[in-house]
Each structure stands twice: as C-alpha cells, then as structure tokens.
Design a protein around this motif. Structure first.
Motif, PDB file in Angstrom:
ATOM      1  N   CYS A 160       0.897  -1.026   0.054  1.00  0.00           N
ATOM      2  CA  CYS A 160       0.149   0.511  -0.122  1.00  0.00           C
ATOM      3  C   CYS A 160       1.391   1.661  -0.159  1.00  0.00           C
ATOM      4  O   CYS A 160       1.981   1.090   0.269  1.00  0.00           O
ATOM      5  CB  CYS A 160      -0.744  -0.252   1.213  1.00  0.00           C
ATOM      6  SG  CYS A 160      -2.002   1.652   1.446  1.00  0.00           S
ATOM      7  N   ARG A 161       0.380   2.651  -0.793  1.00  0.00           N
ATOM      8  CA  ARG A 161       0.961   3.200  -0.701  1.00  0.00           C
ATOM      9  C   ARG A 161       0.731   4.107   0.183  1.00  0.00           C
ATOM     10  O   ARG A 161       2.155   5.028  -0.025  1.00  0.00           O
ATOM     11  CB  ARG A 161       0.372   4.750  -2.048  1.00  0.00           C
ATOM     12  CG  ARG A 161      -0.606   5.288  -1.776  1.00  0.00           C
ATOM     13  CD  ARG A 161      -1.255   5.568  -3.211  1.00  0.00           C
ATOM     14  NE  ARG A 161      -2.294   6.554  -3.182  1.00  0.00           N
ATOM     15  CZ  ARG A 161      -2.424   7.128  -2.823  1.00  0.00           C
ATOM     16  NH1 ARG A 161      -1.967   8.386  -1.872  1.00  0.00           N
ATOM     17  NH2 ARG A 161      -3.560   7.899  -2.598  1.00  0.00           N
ATOM     18  N   HIS A 162       0.483   3.786   1.112  1.00  0.00           N
ATOM     19  CA  HIS A 162       0.056   4.771   2.710  1.00  0.00           C
ATOM     20  C   HIS A 162       1.201   4.056   3.998  1.00  0.00           C
ATOM     21  O   HIS A 162       1.288   4.911   4.867  1.00  0.00           O
ATOM     22  CB  HIS A 162      -1.571   4.727   2.579  1.00  0.00           C
ATOM     23  CG  HIS A 162      -2.452   5.122   1.908  1.00  0.00           C
ATOM     24  ND1 HIS A 162      -2.729   6.847   2.184  1.00  0.00           N
ATOM     25  CD2 HIS A 162      -3.622   4.853   1.617  1.00  0.00           C
ATOM     26  CE1 HIS A 162      -3.431   6.743   0.508  1.00  0.00           C
ATOM     27  NE2 HIS A 162      -3.643   5.766   0.541  1.00  0.00           N
ATOM     28  N   PHE A 163       1.578   3.374   3.385  1.00  0.00           N
ATOM     29  CA  PHE A 163       2.608   2.409   4.589  1.00  0.00           C
ATOM     30  C   PHE A 163       3.573   3.201   4.878  1.00  0.00           C
ATOM     31  O   PHE A 163       4.518   3.456   3.231  1.00  0.00           O
ATOM     32  CB  PHE A 163       2.468   1.173   4.478  1.00  0.00           C
ATOM     33  CG  PHE A 163       2.799  -0.091   5.375  1.00  0.00           C
ATOM     34  CD1 PHE A 163       3.392  -0.056   6.807  1.00  0.00           C
ATOM     35  CD2 PHE A 163       4.618  -1.349   4.908  1.00  0.00           C
ATOM     36  CE1 PHE A 163       3.134  -0.557   7.423  1.00  0.00           C
ATOM     37  CE2 PHE A 163       4.966  -1.723   5.874  1.00  0.00           C
ATOM     38  CZ  PHE A 163       4.377  -2.020   7.120  1.00  0.00           C
ATOM     39  N   ILE A 191      -3.735  -8.244   6.035  1.00  0.00           N
ATOM     40  CA  ILE A 191      -3.263  -9.319   4.361  1.00  0.00           C
ATOM     41  C   ILE A 191      -4.656  -8.317   4.086  1.00  0.00           C
ATOM     42  O   ILE A 191      -4.321  -8.748   2.368  1.00  0.00           O
ATOM     43  CB  ILE A 191      -3.437 -10.352   5.178  1.00  0.00           C
ATOM     44  CG1 ILE A 191      -2.166 -10.820   5.511  1.00  0.00           C
ATOM     45  CG2 ILE A 191      -3.891 -11.152   3.638  1.00  0.00           C
ATOM     46  CD1 ILE A 191      -2.374 -12.032   6.135  1.00  0.00           C
ATOM     47  N   GLU A 192      -5.952  -7.657   4.232  1.00  0.00           N
ATOM     48  CA  GLU A 192      -6.714  -7.548   3.823  1.00  0.00           C
ATOM     49  C   GLU A 192      -7.475  -6.071   4.261  1.00  0.00           C
ATOM     50  O   GLU A 192      -8.040  -5.702   4.926  1.00  0.00           O
ATOM     51  CB  GLU A 192      -7.772  -8.685   3.343  1.00  0.00           C
ATOM     52  CG  GLU A 192      -9.517  -8.261   2.902  1.00  0.00           C
ATOM     53  CD  GLU A 192      -9.611  -7.482   1.268  1.00  0.00           C
ATOM     54  OE1 GLU A 192     -10.122  -7.273   0.611  1.00  0.00           O
ATOM     55  OE2 GLU A 192      -8.494  -8.223   1.307  1.00  0.00           O
ATOM     56  N   CYS A 193      -6.942  -4.960   3.853  1.00  0.00           N
ATOM     57  CA  CYS A 193      -7.919  -3.597   3.893  1.00  0.00           C
ATOM     58  C   CYS A 193      -8.173  -2.794   3.438  1.00  0.00           C
ATOM     59  O   CYS A 193      -7.517  -2.771   1.940  1.00  0.00           O
ATOM     60  CB  CYS A 193      -6.521  -2.686   4.329  1.00  0.00           C
ATOM     61  SG  CYS A 193      -6.880  -0.781   4.703  1.00  0.00           S
ATOM     62  N   ARG A 194      -9.394  -2.502   3.664  1.00  0.00           N
ATOM     63  CA  ARG A 194     -10.234  -1.969   2.488  1.00  0.00           C
ATOM     64  C   ARG A 194     -10.184  -0.312   2.198  1.00  0.00           C
ATOM     65  O   ARG A 194     -10.783   0.026   1.169  1.00  0.00           O
ATOM     66  CB  ARG A 194     -12.326  -1.672   3.694  1.00  0.00           C
ATOM     67  CG  ARG A 194     -12.683  -3.088   3.274  1.00  0.00           C
ATOM     68  CD  ARG A 194     -14.322  -2.720   3.838  1.00  0.00           C
ATOM     69  NE  ARG A 194     -14.535  -3.934   3.847  1.00  0.00           N
ATOM     70  CZ  ARG A 194     -15.662  -4.860   4.242  1.00  0.00           C
ATOM     71  NH1 ARG A 194     -16.380  -3.152   4.649  1.00  0.00           N
ATOM     72  NH2 ARG A 194     -16.518  -5.676   4.538  1.00  0.00           N
ATOM     73  N   ASP A 195      -9.294   0.168   2.667  1.00  0.00           N
ATOM     74  CA  ASP A 195      -8.747   0.934   2.573  1.00  0.00           C
ATOM     75  C   ASP A 195      -7.131   1.409   1.605  1.00  0.00           C
ATOM     76  O   ASP A 195      -6.767   2.199   1.334  1.00  0.00           O
ATOM     77  CB  ASP A 195      -8.553   2.062   3.399  1.00  0.00           C
ATOM     78  CG  ASP A 195      -9.816   2.698   4.859  1.00  0.00           C
ATOM     79  OD1 ASP A 195     -10.717   3.117   4.381  1.00  0.00           O
ATOM     80  OD2 ASP A 195      -9.970   2.323   5.498  1.00  0.00           O
ATOM     81  N   HIS A 196      -6.718   0.088   1.286  1.00  0.00           N
ATOM     82  CA  HIS A 196      -6.348  -0.018   0.557  1.00  0.00           C
ATOM     83  C   HIS A 196      -5.820   0.611  -1.212  1.00  0.00           C
ATOM     84  O   HIS A 196      -7.040   0.508  -1.418  1.00  0.00           O
ATOM     85  CB  HIS A 196      -5.278  -1.501  -0.320  1.00  0.00           C
ATOM     86  CG  HIS A 196      -4.529  -1.889  -0.551  1.00  0.00           C
ATOM     87  ND1 HIS A 196      -4.148  -2.487  -1.989  1.00  0.00           N
ATOM     88  CD2 HIS A 196      -2.898  -2.327   0.577  1.00  0.00           C
ATOM     89  CE1 HIS A 196      -3.097  -3.012  -2.534  1.00  0.00           C
ATOM     90  NE2 HIS A 196      -2.829  -2.802  -0.942  1.00  0.00           N
ATOM     91  N   SER A 197      -4.613   0.980  -1.248  1.00  0.00           N
ATOM     92  CA  SER A 197      -4.866   2.027  -2.271  1.00  0.00           C
ATOM     93  C   SER A 197      -2.988   1.274  -3.054  1.00  0.00           C
ATOM     94  O   SER A 197      -1.459   1.534  -2.449  1.00  0.00           O
ATOM     95  CB  SER A 197      -4.547   3.264  -2.192  1.00  0.00           C
ATOM     96  OG  SER A 197      -4.274   3.943  -3.332  1.00  0.00           O
ATOM     97  N   THR A 198      -2.662   0.248  -3.648  1.00  0.00           N
ATOM     98  CA  THR A 198      -1.787  -0.292  -4.075  1.00  0.00           C
ATOM     99  C   THR A 198      -0.700   1.307  -4.780  1.00  0.00           C
ATOM    100  O   THR A 198      -1.099   1.766  -5.258  1.00  0.00           O
ATOM    101  CB  THR A 198      -2.049  -1.100  -5.515  1.00  0.00           C
ATOM    102  OG1 THR A 198      -3.015  -2.071  -5.032  1.00  0.00           O
ATOM    103  CG2 THR A 198      -0.666  -1.702  -6.510  1.00  0.00           C
TER     104      THR A 198
END
Length: 214
Positions: A160-163, A191-198
């Motif tokens: 994720c780009r937020h990590f 492992i599964e985040c609804r706010d994920h942004s690749t």
C-alpha cells in the motif's frame, strides 16, 4: 513400515501442514456457503466483493479466486439472478463491466457468521509472540507468491502507498499509516484492508526492502 531416519524436505512438510489447514477452511467454506444458499465459489465471490464499493471486473474475480473466466461468469450470473450482485459499466473502461455487491449480497454473507471457526479458535490458543510471527510469515509467503505472479496483488499493508515501515523508534508501534495518520505495530499489519491503495512497483519494492530488513 518404519519411520524413515531422513525426513522429507522441510518445504514439503510445510506444504503438508498447510494442506491440512486448507482442508479445514474448505469444509467451513462449504458450511457457510450452504447457510447462504450458495456454493463455495459463489460465496467466495461475495466475500471478494465485500468492501469493494467500486466493484471488480469478471476477469479480476476469476484471477483472485483462481478459477477460469467462464466459471466466474457463470457464478456471477447465478448471483445476479438472486439479486446478490449487480453489474454496471466500468468507470475506468466503458468496454467492461464491474460487478458490485448488493445489500442482499451483504446479508447473504452474514448468514454464515454463526459457523464455528475452528482455525480462529486454534490460533487463539497461541502466544502473542507466536501469533505475530505467524502473521508476518503469512505476509511474507503471500508477497513471494505475488512476486511469482501466482496470485494478484493483495490489499496488504506492505503493498500500500500509505504504509511507512519502521517510521518510529517505538518497538511497540514502529510503523505509520498515512491514510489514518497513526502509528501501529507488527501485530496490526493487515492482509486485507478496505482502504488499501496499491503503490507503484518501485515504491512497493522499496517499502518491502525496509519492512523485510526490519
């Protein structure tokens, strides 16, 4: 027959162990699916669409579930007839359609919530350290499978780009999530985040390098 003095390769024995866990998951998936009046593939599609407000293409669904596109198409059509999913033109490519979960689809997923989750119960008996180690090991294995092209990019923190891994000296909460602007620890890695942004590939590689080294 005597037990051989030289065991099989450790990789083989790990695979054997994972296959035993998979048999439990598959059995529980059947029970959950039946509770919703579905088969496991249809139920898995609903689970994949949950939290994806933008929906997903048939191709994405097939790739994620590891089934053929015709199988995914047939299963989605069955779900559509039951009003559990709906199709609409993609906002990205008008030549394709996105499949989205409906309120009835969300309700169907909840029908299986009462099924005993024996793996979760078993994991609950592990020590906090063992749970954290197991989580990070699973993340690492998933990352390796992604790199090999065996599975699609998962909505994990590490892709994720937020990590921001190891942004702090605090050993309890060394990581930072730019989406919620908060620190968090290893045991909170998702492992599964609804706010994920690749993240783009170069950022993913750099992030993984820092995370894995840490």
């Amino acid at each position: 027959m005597e037990t051989p003095k030289t065991p099989t390769a450790i990789e083989h024995r790990i695979r054997e162990g994972l296959s035993r866990l998979d048999s439990v998951l598959r059995s529980e998936d059947w029970v959950r699916a039946r509770a919703a009046g579905l088969n496991p593939t249809q139920h898995a599609i609903l689970e994949y669409l949950a939290g994806r407000a933008e929906g997903a293409t048939v191709r994405d669904v097939a790739f994620q579930l590891g089934v053929s596109q015709p199988t995914a198409t047939e299963s989605i059509a069955a779900l559509e007839r039951k009003s559990l999913v709906v199709k609409h033109a993609s906002t990205v490519d008008r030549r394709t359609v996105d499949v989205c979960l409906t309120e009835a689809g969300s309700a169907a997923l909840m029908a299986g919530d009462g099924v005993p989750d024996v793996l979760t119960q078993a994991t609950g008996t592990l020590s906090d350290g063992d749970k954290e180690h197991l989580l990070i090991t699973l993340v690492t294995m998933i990352k390796r499978l992604q790199d090999a092209g065996a599975i699609p990019i998962q909505r994990m923190c590490v892709s994720c780009r937020h990590f921001r891994p190891y942004a702090y000296a605090d050993t309890a909460k060394p990581h930072h999530c730019a989406f919620v602007n908060a620190a968090f620890g290893q045991r909170d890695i998702r492992i599964e985040c609804r706010d994920h942004s690749t993240a783009d590939p170069s950022l993913q590689a750099a992030t993984w390098g820092v995370f894995h080294k840490g």
